[in-house]
Design a protein around this motif. Structure first.
Motif, short mmCIF file in Angstrom:
data_model
loop_
_atom_site.label_atom_id
_atom_site.label_comp_id
_atom_site.label_asym_id
_atom_site.label_seq_id
_atom_site.Cartn_x
_atom_site.Cartn_y
_atom_site.Cartn_z
N ALA A 48 45.95 12.93 66.73
CA ALA A 48 47.24 12.41 66.27
C ALA A 48 47.42 10.93 66.62
O ALA A 48 48.46 10.35 66.31
N ASP A 49 46.41 10.32 67.26
CA ASP A 49 46.43 8.91 67.63
C ASP A 49 47.59 8.59 68.57
O ASP A 49 48.29 7.59 68.41
N GLY A 50 47.78 9.46 69.57
CA GLY A 50 48.87 9.27 70.52
C GLY A 50 48.40 8.70 71.84
O GLY A 50 47.21 8.68 72.15
N ALA A 51 49.36 8.25 72.64
CA ALA A 51 49.09 7.74 73.98
C ALA A 51 49.43 8.77 75.05
O ALA A 51 49.06 8.63 76.21
N GLY A 52 50.14 9.84 74.66
CA GLY A 52 50.51 10.90 75.57
C GLY A 52 50.95 12.11 74.77
O GLY A 52 51.29 12.00 73.59
N LEU A 53 50.91 13.26 75.42
CA LEU A 53 51.32 14.50 74.76
C LEU A 53 51.77 15.49 75.82
O LEU A 53 51.04 15.76 76.77
N ALA A 54 52.97 16.03 75.65
CA ALA A 54 53.51 17.03 76.56
C ALA A 54 53.24 18.43 76.02
O ALA A 54 53.12 18.62 74.80
N ALA A 55 53.15 19.41 76.92
CA ALA A 55 52.79 20.77 76.52
C ALA A 55 53.77 21.36 75.51
O ALA A 55 53.36 22.08 74.59
N LEU A 76 55.46 24.61 79.37
CA LEU A 76 55.04 24.38 80.75
C LEU A 76 55.13 22.89 81.08
O LEU A 76 54.95 22.04 80.20
N ARG A 77 55.37 22.58 82.37
CA ARG A 77 55.48 21.18 82.81
C ARG A 77 54.08 20.60 82.98
O ARG A 77 53.49 20.67 84.07
N LEU A 78 53.59 20.00 81.90
CA LEU A 78 52.25 19.43 81.87
C LEU A 78 52.20 18.39 80.77
O LEU A 78 52.71 18.63 79.68
N PHE A 79 51.60 17.23 81.07
CA PHE A 79 51.30 16.29 79.99
C PHE A 79 49.94 15.66 80.20
O PHE A 79 49.40 15.65 81.31
N GLY A 104 57.16 5.20 69.92
CA GLY A 104 57.05 6.25 68.92
C GLY A 104 56.88 7.58 69.62
O GLY A 104 56.83 7.64 70.85
N CYS A 105 56.78 8.63 68.85
CA CYS A 105 56.63 9.97 69.42
C CYS A 105 55.91 10.84 68.40
O CYS A 105 56.26 10.83 67.21
N LEU A 106 54.92 11.58 68.86
CA LEU A 106 54.17 12.45 67.95
C LEU A 106 55.05 13.54 67.36
O LEU A 106 54.73 14.08 66.30
N HIS A 124 60.09 14.61 77.89
CA HIS A 124 59.77 15.78 77.06
C HIS A 124 59.88 17.07 77.88
O HIS A 124 60.45 18.06 77.42
N LEU A 125 59.33 17.05 79.08
CA LEU A 125 59.29 18.26 79.90
C LEU A 125 60.67 18.65 80.42
O LEU A 125 60.90 19.79 80.79
N ASP A 126 61.59 17.68 80.40
CA ASP A 126 62.99 17.95 80.76
C ASP A 126 63.82 18.34 79.55
O ASP A 126 65.04 18.49 79.66
N GLY A 127 63.18 18.46 78.38
CA GLY A 127 63.88 18.86 77.17
C GLY A 127 64.56 17.72 76.44
O GLY A 127 65.50 17.93 75.68
N ARG A 128 64.06 16.49 76.66
CA ARG A 128 64.65 15.31 76.01
C ARG A 128 63.62 14.61 75.15
O ARG A 128 62.46 14.49 75.54
N LEU A 129 64.06 14.13 74.01
CA LEU A 129 63.24 13.26 73.16
C LEU A 129 63.74 11.84 73.29
O LEU A 129 64.88 11.62 73.71
N TYR A 130 62.92 10.88 72.91
CA TYR A 130 63.39 9.50 72.98
C TYR A 130 64.58 9.26 72.06
O TYR A 130 65.40 8.38 72.31
N LEU A 131 64.74 10.11 71.05
CA LEU A 131 65.92 10.03 70.18
C LEU A 131 67.21 10.17 70.98
O LEU A 131 68.24 9.59 70.63
N ASP A 132 67.16 10.94 72.07
CA ASP A 132 68.34 11.17 72.89
C ASP A 132 68.77 9.93 73.66
O ASP A 132 69.88 9.89 74.20
N ARG A 133 67.91 8.93 73.75
CA ARG A 133 68.21 7.70 74.48
C ARG A 133 68.72 6.60 73.55
O ARG A 133 68.96 5.49 73.99
#
Length: 197
Positions: free
Chosen positions: A54-61, A68-71, A108-110, A155-164
């Motif tokens: 997906a050409d990302g820099a990070g990905l949360a579970a 699960l709390r993992l990225f 950005g966000c995948l 992400h692991l706290d249930g938030r997307l960057y859209l929420d900010r």
């Protein structure tokens, strides 16, 4: 062509990436309680492969449907240092007074495919957690890597960057996603096919 080299086993699979609106993205994830398992190792490998396709820099579970709390991450910092790895059960340190200044920068966000908007975040972050075997890990990052640590922990706290974002910027991000998501999905499918995955 996949832009970055990576090392995963032949058994790793590309997982579907959840998209904003999917319930799993909007609730906090459970802590990992069993370390050193085959299942955890396979999840990490699948996430690394999925992130690269997906050409990302990070990905949360939860972005692959696992609460699960993992990225995982593959990101450069402002000092030119390349960071790759994973973090289980991450917690961000409270920023010091010197590190509390927010910086607006493109993000950005995948799970918001095709959208890029400025998001306010601190320029430096420290995340504490564990590796897949339960060994304690502390990761510090500045610039884009500091931003990545904050983004993935959100992400692991249930938030997307859209929420900010302000209401206006959120509408703009969703408009970008609507315009570009099919193109983004086609690129991901092509990368996966190139790898025979």
């Amino acid at each position: 062509m996949v832009s970055r080299p990576f090392d995963v086993s032949e058994r790793a699979v590309v997982r579907a990436i959840t998209v904003t609106g999917d319930d799993i993205l909007h609730r906090p994830c459970r802590e990992v309680t069993e370390f050193g398992t085959t299942e955890l190792a396979e999840l990490i490998e699948d996430m690394v492969l999925t992130m690269h396709v997906a050409d990302g820099a990070g990905l949360a579970a939860n972005q692959v449907g696992v609460g699960l709390r993992l990225f995982v991450y593959d990101c450069w910092d402002d000092d030119g240092v390349h960071h790759t790895g994973h973090l289980v059960n991450p917690v961000l340190d409270e920023p010091s007074p010197a590190d509390r200044r927010l910086v607006d920068d493109a993000e950005g966000c995948l799970s918001v495919p095709g959208a890029t908007v400025d998001v306010p975040r601190t320029d430096h972050a420290v995340a504490r957690g564990f590796d897949q075997y339960g060994e304690p890990v502390v990761i510090a990052g500045n610039g884009q890597f500091g931003r990545c640590l904050q983004h993935e922990t959100d992400h692991l706290d249930g938030r997307l960057y859209l929420d900010r974002l302000s209401r206006r910027d959120r509408r703009e991000a969703l408009r970008q996603m609507a315009d570009r998501r099919e193109h983004v999905f086609a690129l991901r499918a092509a990368r996966a096919a190139e790898l025979g995955r």
